[in-house]
Write a protein that holds these residues in place. Sequence first.
Motif, mmCIF file in Angstrom:
data_model
loop_
_atom_site.group_PDB
_atom_site.id
_atom_site.type_symbol
_atom_site.label_atom_id
_atom_site.label_comp_id
_atom_site.label_asym_id
_atom_site.label_seq_id
_atom_site.Cartn_x
_atom_site.Cartn_y
_atom_site.Cartn_z
ATOM 1 N N ALA A 14 0.747 -0.503 -0.553
ATOM 2 C CA ALA A 14 -0.067 0.366 0.674
ATOM 3 C C ALA A 14 0.729 1.135 -0.314
ATOM 4 O O ALA A 14 0.498 2.011 -0.388
ATOM 5 N N ARG A 15 2.097 1.143 0.837
ATOM 6 C CA ARG A 15 2.616 2.471 0.993
ATOM 7 C C ARG A 15 3.231 2.818 -0.583
ATOM 8 O O ARG A 15 3.474 4.052 -0.811
ATOM 9 N N ARG A 16 4.306 1.262 -1.648
ATOM 10 C CA ARG A 16 4.153 1.036 -2.836
ATOM 11 C C ARG A 16 3.587 2.184 -3.584
ATOM 12 O O ARG A 16 4.148 3.062 -4.852
ATOM 13 N N ASN A 17 2.616 1.854 -3.500
ATOM 14 C CA ASN A 17 1.027 2.270 -4.787
ATOM 15 C C ASN A 17 1.443 3.622 -4.281
ATOM 16 O O ASN A 17 0.978 4.273 -5.426
ATOM 17 N N ALA A 19 3.130 5.811 -3.040
ATOM 18 C CA ALA A 19 4.316 6.540 -3.469
ATOM 19 C C ALA A 19 4.073 6.786 -4.620
ATOM 20 O O ALA A 19 4.120 7.989 -5.830
ATOM 21 N N ARG A 20 3.891 5.348 -5.425
ATOM 22 C CA ARG A 20 3.916 5.364 -6.892
ATOM 23 C C ARG A 20 2.653 6.666 -7.637
ATOM 24 O O ARG A 20 2.919 7.525 -8.446
ATOM 25 N N ILE A 21 1.506 6.113 -6.856
ATOM 26 C CA ILE A 21 0.598 7.016 -7.475
ATOM 27 C C ILE A 21 1.091 8.583 -7.316
ATOM 28 O O ILE A 21 0.468 9.656 -8.312
ATOM 29 N N LEU A 22 1.158 8.176 -5.881
ATOM 30 C CA LEU A 22 1.283 10.720 -5.710
ATOM 31 C C LEU A 22 2.395 11.288 -7.283
ATOM 32 O O LEU A 22 2.143 11.717 -7.636
ATOM 33 N N ALA A 23 3.598 10.397 -7.546
ATOM 34 C CA ALA A 23 4.480 10.833 -7.795
ATOM 35 C C ALA A 23 4.208 10.838 -9.904
ATOM 36 O O ALA A 23 4.416 11.630 -10.513
ATOM 37 N N VAL A 24 3.198 9.886 -10.159
ATOM 38 C CA VAL A 24 2.372 10.249 -11.482
ATOM 39 C C VAL A 24 1.528 11.679 -11.084
ATOM 40 O O VAL A 24 1.822 11.941 -12.001
ATOM 41 N N ALA A 25 0.624 11.610 -9.965
ATOM 42 C CA ALA A 25 0.376 12.539 -9.765
ATOM 43 C C ALA A 25 0.178 13.657 -9.751
ATOM 44 O O ALA A 25 -0.258 14.416 -10.475
ATOM 45 N N GLU A 26 1.539 14.039 -9.077
ATOM 46 C CA GLU A 26 2.142 14.917 -9.735
ATOM 47 C C GLU A 26 2.435 15.689 -11.063
ATOM 48 O O GLU A 26 2.523 16.067 -11.271
ATOM 49 N N GLN A 27 3.131 14.573 -12.046
ATOM 50 C CA GLN A 27 3.886 15.033 -13.142
ATOM 51 C C GLN A 27 2.455 14.334 -13.865
ATOM 52 O O GLN A 27 2.256 16.182 -14.478
ATOM 53 N N GLU A 28 1.307 14.425 -13.701
ATOM 54 C CA GLU A 28 -0.450 14.021 -14.159
ATOM 55 C C GLU A 28 -0.280 16.176 -14.093
ATOM 56 O O GLU A 28 -1.021 16.728 -14.746
ATOM 57 N N VAL A 47 -1.825 0.717 -11.895
ATOM 58 C CA VAL A 47 -2.663 0.121 -10.660
ATOM 59 C C VAL A 47 -4.174 0.301 -11.193
ATOM 60 O O VAL A 47 -3.588 1.233 -12.021
ATOM 61 N N GLY A 48 -4.742 -0.272 -10.592
ATOM 62 C CA GLY A 48 -6.510 0.539 -10.831
ATOM 63 C C GLY A 48 -6.804 1.258 -10.578
ATOM 64 O O GLY A 48 -6.527 1.820 -9.557
ATOM 65 N N SER A 49 -8.160 1.645 -11.494
ATOM 66 C CA SER A 49 -8.964 3.121 -10.500
ATOM 67 C C SER A 49 -9.116 2.841 -9.154
ATOM 68 O O SER A 49 -9.335 3.429 -8.151
ATOM 69 N N ALA A 50 -9.445 1.797 -8.736
ATOM 70 C CA ALA A 50 -10.131 1.641 -7.235
ATOM 71 C C ALA A 50 -8.941 1.854 -6.242
ATOM 72 O O ALA A 50 -9.353 1.771 -5.696
ATOM 73 N N THR A 51 -7.784 1.248 -6.680
ATOM 74 C CA THR A 51 -7.124 1.026 -6.429
ATOM 75 C C THR A 51 -6.392 2.772 -5.598
ATOM 76 O O THR A 51 -5.973 3.826 -5.004
ATOM 77 N N VAL A 52 -6.274 3.705 -6.917
ATOM 78 C CA VAL A 52 -6.603 5.356 -6.995
ATOM 79 C C VAL A 52 -6.847 6.052 -5.928
ATOM 80 O O VAL A 52 -7.124 5.947 -4.598
ATOM 81 N N ARG A 53 -8.176 5.415 -5.701
ATOM 82 C CA ARG A 53 -9.574 5.692 -5.458
ATOM 83 C C ARG A 53 -9.518 5.019 -4.154
ATOM 84 O O ARG A 53 -9.981 6.450 -2.977
ATOM 85 N N ARG A 54 -9.071 4.138 -3.481
ATOM 86 C CA ARG A 54 -8.738 3.991 -2.737
ATOM 87 C C ARG A 54 -7.900 4.401 -1.277
ATOM 88 O O ARG A 54 -8.657 5.236 -0.131
ATOM 89 N N HIS A 55 -6.600 5.539 -2.171
ATOM 90 C CA HIS A 55 -5.445 6.610 -1.557
ATOM 91 C C HIS A 55 -6.197 8.030 -1.080
ATOM 92 O O HIS A 55 -6.313 8.234 -0.408
ATOM 93 N N PHE A 56 -7.283 8.119 -2.477
ATOM 94 C CA PHE A 56 -7.454 8.973 -2.644
ATOM 95 C C PHE A 56 -8.722 9.067 -3.419
ATOM 96 O O PHE A 56 -9.163 9.573 -4.308
ATOM 97 N N PRO A 57 -9.558 9.468 -2.555
ATOM 98 C CA PRO A 57 -11.155 9.084 -2.271
ATOM 99 C C PRO A 57 -12.061 10.516 -3.571
ATOM 100 O O PRO A 57 -12.597 9.413 -4.172
#
Length: 196
Positions: A14-17, A19-28, A47-57
């Motif tokens: 979950a921590r890796r996901n 960090a990866r989502i946040l890094a990509v989100a910063e670029q996007e 990752v799946g959309s559900a994983t993004v929404r779990r971290h950032f609802p």
Amino acid sequence: MPDHQPADRQRADARRNYARILAVAEQEVAAHGGGASLEQIARTAGVGSATVRRHFPTRRALLEAVSSRRIDTLSARARDLADRGDSRDALLDWLSDVVTYCVTARGLAATLAYGDVPPDPVHGNTCAAAIQEAADPLLRRAAQDGAVAPDVTAADLIALVVGIALGTEHHPDPAARADRLFRLAVAGLSPARSER
């Protein structure tokens, strides 16, 4: 078949996901502003959309996370300026920095724009609250010195900055246009009040 990973392993994943989502989100967000596609962020992060929404609802929660370091920098800058000799100059220097950050750090203005809507019940709007808290001592001192009208609030100033940043976002030279509009707002429209 259910995944029976140990809790430590699940937390590490979950921590890796995150960090990866946040890094990509910063670029996007840097490329596309506050309207960056959550689906594209998920695809790029692998990752799946559900994983993004779990971290950032909510989109707001994502923009808050992307903007938090910038807000920390602006808050530190406000503290550095808090005791500067001329309270008006200190406030205006800081507001100019906020304008510059909002124009160059796409997504930050959208994050701060949430300051006037009810807070997210889980995540609040920590960026808008933090930036207003940073502005308060500068504004209070400028008002005490008679350099700013006593009824001006930090929320007013942030709304002004957000409006300028969002209004110039698609201009060919957004930084120059935002700076001009900020200076017009500070000076007013009267030639007699044109000093900074």
